[in-house]
Design a protein around this motif. Sequence first.
Motif, PDB file in Angstrom:
ATOM      1  N   ALA A 176      43.546  29.352  93.565  1.00  0.00           N
ATOM      2  CA  ALA A 176      43.303  28.487  94.730  1.00  0.00           C
ATOM      3  C   ALA A 176      42.477  27.272  94.324  1.00  0.00           C
ATOM      4  N   LEU A 177      41.552  27.493  93.404  1.00  0.00           N
ATOM      5  CA  LEU A 177      40.688  26.399  92.959  1.00  0.00           C
ATOM      6  C   LEU A 177      41.508  25.299  92.285  1.00  0.00           C
ATOM      7  N   ALA A 178      42.571  25.710  91.572  1.00  0.00           N
ATOM      8  CA  ALA A 178      43.405  24.733  90.872  1.00  0.00           C
ATOM      9  C   ALA A 178      44.260  23.947  91.864  1.00  0.00           C
ATOM     10  N   THR A 179      44.791  24.611  92.889  1.00  0.00           N
ATOM     11  CA  THR A 179      45.706  23.892  93.779  1.00  0.00           C
ATOM     12  C   THR A 179      44.960  23.119  94.871  1.00  0.00           C
ATOM     13  N   ASP A 180      43.902  23.695  95.408  1.00  0.00           N
ATOM     14  CA  ASP A 180      43.186  23.023  96.501  1.00  0.00           C
ATOM     15  C   ASP A 180      41.686  23.242  96.325  1.00  0.00           C
ATOM     16  N   PRO A 181      41.074  22.478  95.413  1.00  0.00           N
ATOM     17  CA  PRO A 181      39.667  22.751  95.067  1.00  0.00           C
ATOM     18  C   PRO A 181      38.734  22.714  96.272  1.00  0.00           C
ATOM     19  N   ILE A 182      38.881  21.697  97.121  1.00  0.00           N
ATOM     20  CA  ILE A 182      37.928  21.602  98.228  1.00  0.00           C
ATOM     21  C   ILE A 182      38.152  22.718  99.235  1.00  0.00           C
ATOM     22  N   GLY A 183      39.427  23.070  99.442  1.00  0.00           N
ATOM     23  CA  GLY A 183      39.742  24.174 100.343  1.00  0.00           C
ATOM     24  C   GLY A 183      39.086  25.458  99.859  1.00  0.00           C
ATOM     25  N   GLU A 184      39.185  25.704  98.544  1.00  0.00           N
ATOM     26  CA  GLU A 184      38.610  26.925  97.976  1.00  0.00           C
ATOM     27  C   GLU A 184      37.076  26.879  98.056  1.00  0.00           C
ATOM     28  N   LEU A 185      36.493  25.732  97.764  1.00  0.00           N
ATOM     29  CA  LEU A 185      35.027  25.625  97.853  1.00  0.00           C
ATOM     30  C   LEU A 185      34.556  25.882  99.292  1.00  0.00           C
ATOM     31  N   LEU A 186      35.313  25.345 100.214  1.00  0.00           N
ATOM     32  CA  LEU A 186      34.946  25.548 101.619  1.00  0.00           C
ATOM     33  C   LEU A 186      35.073  27.026 101.992  1.00  0.00           C
ATOM     34  N   ARG A 187      36.128  27.663 101.492  1.00  0.00           N
ATOM     35  CA  ARG A 187      36.319  29.093 101.783  1.00  0.00           C
ATOM     36  C   ARG A 187      35.130  29.891 101.234  1.00  0.00           C
ATOM     37  N   GLU A 215      23.125  27.783  83.481  1.00  0.00           N
ATOM     38  CA  GLU A 215      24.420  28.238  84.003  1.00  0.00           C
ATOM     39  C   GLU A 215      24.653  27.640  85.406  1.00  0.00           C
ATOM     40  N   ASN A 216      23.644  27.760  86.252  1.00  0.00           N
ATOM     41  CA  ASN A 216      23.814  27.255  87.618  1.00  0.00           C
ATOM     42  C   ASN A 216      23.985  25.729  87.648  1.00  0.00           C
ATOM     43  N   ARG A 217      23.293  25.074  86.761  1.00  0.00           N
ATOM     44  CA  ARG A 217      23.453  23.609  86.722  1.00  0.00           C
ATOM     45  C   ARG A 217      24.875  23.237  86.308  1.00  0.00           C
ATOM     46  N   ALA A 218      25.407  23.994  85.339  1.00  0.00           N
ATOM     47  CA  ALA A 218      26.762  23.691  84.865  1.00  0.00           C
ATOM     48  C   ALA A 218      27.781  23.916  85.993  1.00  0.00           C
ATOM     49  N   ILE A 219      27.606  25.000  86.745  1.00  0.00           N
ATOM     50  CA  ILE A 219      28.545  25.262  87.856  1.00  0.00           C
ATOM     51  C   ILE A 219      28.401  24.173  88.921  1.00  0.00           C
ATOM     52  N   TRP A 220      27.158  23.838  89.205  1.00  0.00           N
ATOM     53  CA  TRP A 220      26.895  22.775  90.202  1.00  0.00           C
ATOM     54  C   TRP A 220      27.600  21.477  89.796  1.00  0.00           C
ATOM     55  N   GLU A 221      27.492  21.131  88.513  1.00  0.00           N
ATOM     56  CA  GLU A 221      28.155  19.903  88.048  1.00  0.00           C
ATOM     57  C   GLU A 221      29.672  20.006  88.191  1.00  0.00           C
ATOM     58  N   ARG A 222      30.231  21.196  87.890  1.00  0.00           N
ATOM     59  CA  ARG A 222      31.669  21.410  88.044  1.00  0.00           C
ATOM     60  C   ARG A 222      32.085  21.185  89.505  1.00  0.00           C
ATOM     61  N   ILE A 223      31.293  21.758  90.405  1.00  0.00           N
ATOM     62  CA  ILE A 223      31.619  21.658  91.840  1.00  0.00           C
ATOM     63  C   ILE A 223      31.616  20.189  92.285  1.00  0.00           C
ATOM     64  N   ILE A 224      30.630  19.439  91.799  1.00  0.00           N
ATOM     65  CA  ILE A 224      30.575  18.016  92.168  1.00  0.00           C
ATOM     66  C   ILE A 224      31.774  17.270  91.593  1.00  0.00           C
ATOM     67  N   ALA A 225      32.082  17.565  90.325  1.00  0.00           N
ATOM     68  CA  ALA A 225      33.202  16.850  89.691  1.00  0.00           C
ATOM     69  C   ALA A 225      34.505  17.143  90.429  1.00  0.00           C
ATOM     70  N   LEU A 226      34.715  18.404  90.801  1.00  0.00           N
ATOM     71  CA  LEU A 226      35.940  18.761  91.521  1.00  0.00           C
ATOM     72  C   LEU A 226      36.017  18.031  92.861  1.00  0.00           C
ATOM     73  N   SER A 227      34.900  17.999  93.559  1.00  0.00           N
ATOM     74  CA  SER A 227      34.885  17.324  94.856  1.00  0.00           C
ATOM     75  C   SER A 227      35.143  15.833  94.690  1.00  0.00           C
ATOM     76  N   GLN A 228      34.483  15.246  93.716  1.00  0.00           N
ATOM     77  CA  GLN A 228      34.621  13.802  93.486  1.00  0.00           C
ATOM     78  C   GLN A 228      36.075  13.432  93.212  1.00  0.00           C
ATOM     79  N   GLN A 229      36.751  14.283  92.416  1.00  0.00           N
ATOM     80  CA  GLN A 229      38.168  14.015  92.116  1.00  0.00           C
ATOM     81  C   GLN A 229      38.982  13.921  93.401  1.00  0.00           C
ATOM     82  N   GLU A 230      38.703  14.851  94.317  1.00  0.00           N
ATOM     83  CA  GLU A 230      39.452  14.848  95.577  1.00  0.00           C
ATOM     84  C   GLU A 230      39.088  13.634  96.429  1.00  0.00           C
TER      85      GLU A 230
END
Length: 555
Positions: A176-187, A215-230
């Motif tokens: 789900a993260l690959a097809t709809d990142p923001i949808g999955e983050l929201l879920r 670890e948490n910083r790396a995930i946080w950065e991933r989440i921001i990058a995914l959102s920014q792409q969208e």
Amino acid sequence: MPAVPELLAAAVEQALNGPALIAPCANPQFGDYQANGVMALAKQRRQNPRQLAAEVVAQLHLDDICELPTVAGAGFINFRLKPEFVARQVTAAAQDERLGVPLAKPVKTVVVDFCGVNVAKPMHVGHIRSTIIGDCLSRVLRFLGHRVITDNHIGDWGTQFGMLLLGWKQYRDDGALATDPIGELLRLYKFVHEKPELRDAAKAELVKLQQGDPENRAIWERIIALSQQEFEKIYRRLGVTFDYTLGESFYNPMLPSVVAELQQRGLAVESDGARCIFFEGQSAPLIIQKADGAFLYGTTDLATLKYRMDRWHPDEIIYVTDGRQQLHFQQVFAAARKWFPVVPDLRHVWFGAILGEDGKPLKTRSGDLLKLDELLNEAEERALAIVTAKNPELPAETRRHIARAVGIGAVKYADLSQNRTTDYVFSWDKMLAMTGNTAPYLQYAYVRIQSIFRKAGGEPSAGDITIEHPAEFNLAKHLLRFPETLQAVADDDKPNWLTAYLYNLTGKFSTFYENCPVLSSAEPTRSARLRLCRLTAAVIRQGLYLLGIETIPAM
Ligand code: ARG
């Protein structure tokens, strides 16, 4: 070239020795422009205002520009432009690549803070107003010659990340993260949010993030990058760009010193363990640090303001958000005025809600807040149906291109043409209508003028515009009001001045075109009228561009 109000102001101010306050006449029966400055000065000088106005008129030498000015009412001076002057001015505007719009003097540095979406949440219709209005104001200020810095103050820090981190680590669905990142983050966010038993674990993840856990910083950065792409996809569709995207997290390291400084200076005081800035005559303080040590939205805005002042030395900062943040910005601005001896002109440009046809906040059929990408898809689909019905013979690719410009343009225009502080009802039929104050109507007016040039065998050569007919005169005078309209948009932060101007322009053009034969006229009238058509088209095109709306060659 100076615009008409500047020419009149220069003359009146010399005679009056004070500000002329030139404005368009509300009622064209009295003239084209009026000077409103006499009354205040007469009062100051203890003079009779009508007499002062008469004295000023006697000293004016404006025969080149207008008929003899008249004194009216309590001491207004009215001006009626002469056709020969208007003809000279439009001729110059038609040969000017800025269409007669002078460059601002002095040039101001303006920071425009708009969009400001929150990471890991879908950008919904509520964010569209900030993005569309902020982009339009930036375009207008830039065209006027100001130094504009656009900054997207995204919400990329805060308690939602505790829940997102926990969700990411334990409940993530990679497919789900690959097809709809923001949808999955929201879920994930909702999933954790709805379970009180997970609250402590989420809080622990947040604390780890705040303490810099790798670890948490790396995930946080991933989440921001995914959102920014969208978000980027939507910005691209809307044709919106930002010079900077400095989100809340950027200011996070500065917050302790901001609070310390405000406390040292005695501006922030402790109250029930929290640190607050109190304002005279107001019961609600701005809380800048809670008793548990947490910083707040306002703390970040104070740090952001200081950073912007240090880095860019702006003359103005414009914040574009919805009306519910009015108290927040009043408090932040008041705190800033206590903190700094001089602050830029701080303006909260707020707007109302977008409502569904039932008068409630706009929802999808399933009841969720309508997502912005779905809204833009629907706009393009509806526009494609209209274009296809009108022009079935156009190649599919061309029809899609037109549908994009018409669909997105319609959504933007529907928003910008509202007085921004009122709520408005979102209606597909109204915004896509080919008549009335809509983007398709203006885009179509532009296309029709282009077809005149095709029939004429090309655009006219450079040369004089002459004025023979009253409809020609009215159109030309309106064209000369483009500069003052843009100035009014910038002064009042109101894009709807520009939409109303363009709508009136097309109306005046239609009257001109019905009454003044163009193609069938003999030279030199034919070329002069073609030049007026060309200037009208150029102003529509530039006006739409400043609204962030494309013009198209066919429709
Ligand atoms: N993230 C905020 C929101 O969604 C908007 C940010 C506006 N800008 C600011 N400097 N506070 O409401």
